[in-house]
Design an enzyme around this catalytic site. Structure first.
Site, short mmCIF file in Angstrom:
data_model
loop_
_atom_site.label_atom_id
_atom_site.label_comp_id
_atom_site.label_asym_id
_atom_site.label_seq_id
_atom_site.Cartn_x
_atom_site.Cartn_y
_atom_site.Cartn_z
N ASP A 120 0.82 -1.22 0.00
CA ASP A 120 0.00 0.00 0.00
C ASP A 120 0.85 1.27 0.00
OD1 ASP A 120 -2.40 -1.35 -0.04
OD2 ASP A 120 -2.69 -1.28 2.13
N ARG A 144 0.94 5.19 16.73
CA ARG A 144 0.43 6.12 15.72
C ARG A 144 0.68 7.58 16.05
NH1 ARG A 144 1.47 2.11 13.32
NH2 ARG A 144 -0.07 0.83 12.26
N ASP A 162 -6.58 3.06 12.52
CA ASP A 162 -5.32 3.77 12.37
C ASP A 162 -5.46 5.07 11.58
OD1 ASP A 162 -3.75 2.15 13.93
OD2 ASP A 162 -3.36 0.73 12.32
N SER A 172 -2.66 -9.44 7.70
CA SER A 172 -2.16 -8.07 7.86
C SER A 172 -1.51 -8.00 9.24
CB SER A 172 -3.33 -7.09 7.75
OG SER A 172 -2.92 -5.83 8.24
N1 ARG Z 1 -6.84 -3.48 15.89
C1 ARG Z 1 -5.59 -2.94 16.35
C2 ARG Z 1 -5.75 -1.47 16.62
O1 ARG Z 1 -6.64 -0.86 16.11
C3 ARG Z 1 -4.45 -3.24 15.38
C4 ARG Z 1 -4.61 -2.68 14.01
C5 ARG Z 1 -3.41 -2.85 13.08
N2 ARG Z 1 -3.20 -4.21 12.79
C6 ARG Z 1 -2.88 -4.71 11.60
N3 ARG Z 1 -2.70 -5.98 11.54
N4 ARG Z 1 -2.73 -3.97 10.54
O2 ARG Z 1 -5.00 -0.89 17.35
#
Ligand code: ARG
Length: 412
Positions: free
Chosen positions: A16, A96, A125, A176
């Site tokens: 991505d 983040r 995110d 992912s």
């Molecule tokens: N659900 C988790 C959060 O919102 C992790 C999200 C990212 N995980 C991923 N496999 N891309 O903090």
């Protein structure tokens, strides 16, 4: 002189964010500055940085933010025992705002008008990146290419090929994955069916409890003011201590979490986490708090902790409330100093010993053996007063719950 606008892109090296580089150039007419932030994810990050250049970035930067992540984000989260929905230690959510802050710093230095990230429209995110960057720099505009383009994975691969972006050969992983010091998160593929047990292949940091050593192991953690400072008597900086705990506890099969999670955007999702270090450190920290803090403070702090965890999850890191809650939590940690022994055994991490110079546990009060200093005659009077409101209420005839008249009624 032609004046092209500039965009700073949070770059992971995945499909991505790699496709986002030529896409931002073509669709937004912007030069891309790629920024890769080391938050403790494994892999060759210099190679990731170089890949951004090969994918068409005008500039590609790599920042080592591990210490900053540990000290400014994980430390407060640990002191706050932050667990979203009581179960998720918030690794991704905590990284983040840190990455957002670096995006803003680079944007200022480079004179960029945009920041960009690779998040899709369905996750948390995007919320965290958008909120953290715009809270720090309301004038910057956020672009989320993967939220805008309508490409399938196959179309993305084709787009990458057209633009000379290297795509890993072989079948793509169905999962992912996001990783940093505080844990590893795995979603998608077969995990999307919450009725199905996660296959062993999704785990990368933890032994299966079944195949973990048959002998228990112990770790002795020393805390000062709510933060771990030493393992088995050896002082280690926080970031390294966390890495070490991930290894030790992961080898014992500790830290697997299966969460049916409520996302900010209203979607329920099934998430698997591996958080061996966080699991051990949170358990040890809570045990030391139980030894050193009084009941009312523990009770009130728990409500703060829940609110704190939710704010982190929801993307509200850079807000006055989060700062104020942190100030409260920090003030509670003054005496949270001491040692905790944790027993690791086939997937479990149990606190089996704790000790503190500020312990408010008093054996002379708790004991049922000799040396008892408690005055038993005081209890009856205490309970008389303590229960007075409840007895007064119950004895009041006008209240339907009053029990006294019942016997009389049966007799008539
Ligand atoms: N659900 C988790 C959060 O919102 C992790 C999200 C990212 N995980 C991923 N496999 N891309 O903090």
């Amino acid at each position: 002189m032609s004046h092209r606008s500039k965009v700073v892109l949070a770059y992971s090296g995945g499909l991505d964010t790699s496709v986002a580089i030529p896409w931002l150039r073509e669709k937004k007419g912007a030069d891309v500055v790629a920024l890769t932030v080391n938050v403790g994810q494994p892999g060759d990050l210099e190679a990731v940085r170089a890949k951004a250049e090969r994918s068409g970035a005008a500039k590609a930067l790599l920042v080592d933010a591990r210490q900053e992540f540990a000290e400014e984000f994980l430390a407060p989260a640990l002191r706050a025992n932050a667990l979203y929905e009581g179960i998720y230690p918030l690794g991704t959510a905590l990284a983040r705002p840190l990455i957002g802050r670096h995006l803003v710093e680079v944007a200022r230095r480079e004179g960029a008008t945009y920041v960009a990230h690779g998040c899709t429209a369905k996750g948390n995110d995007q919320v965290r990146f958008d909120l953290s960057t715009t809270s720090l720099a309301p004038d910057l505009e956020v672009i989320a290419p993967a939220r805008e383009w309508k490409m399938t994975r196959e179309e993305e691969v084709a787009y990458a090929a057209q633009h000379g972006i290297p795509v890993a050969s072989g079948p793509a992983s169905p999962y992912s994955i996001d990783e940093n010091l505080w844990g590893r998160s795995i979603e998608c593929g077969v995990l999307e069916d919450p009725a199905i047990e996660p296959p062993e292949e999704v785990f990368g940091w933890t032994r299966s409890p079944q195949s973990a050593p048959d002998q228990p192991s112990y770790v002795q953690l020393s805390f000062e003011r709510g933060l771990p400072v030493a393992v088995d008597g050896h002082r280690v900086p926080l970031a390294e201590l966390i890495v070490q705990m991930n290894r030790t506890a992961g080898a014992a099969g500790v830290g697997r979490i299966d969460h049916l999670e409520s996302r900010v955007v209203g979607i329920k999702s099934r998430e698997i986490y591996e958080c061996p270090g966080a699991t051990v450190l949170l358990a040890a920290h809570q045990a030391l708090e139980a030894l050193t803090l009084p009941r009312d403070l523990l009770d009130f702090k728990r409500t703060v902790e829940q609110r704190y965890a939710q704010m982190v999850y929801d993307g509200f890191w850079f807000t006055p409330l989060r700062g104020a809650l942190d100030a409260f939590v920090t003030s509670t940690q003054e005496r949270v100093t001491g040692e905790v022994a944790v027993k690791l055994y086939k997937g479990s991490a149990r606190v089996v010993g704790r000790r503190s110079p500020h312990s408010i546990y008093q054996q002379s009060l708790a004991t049922y053996s000799s040396g008892d200093r408690f005055r038993p005659e005081m209890s009856e009077g205490f309970i008389y007063v303590w229960g007075l409101p409840a007895r007064t209420w119950a004895a009041t005839a006008s209240h339907p719950a009053a029990v006294a008249p019942r016997a009389a009624k049966h007799r008539s």
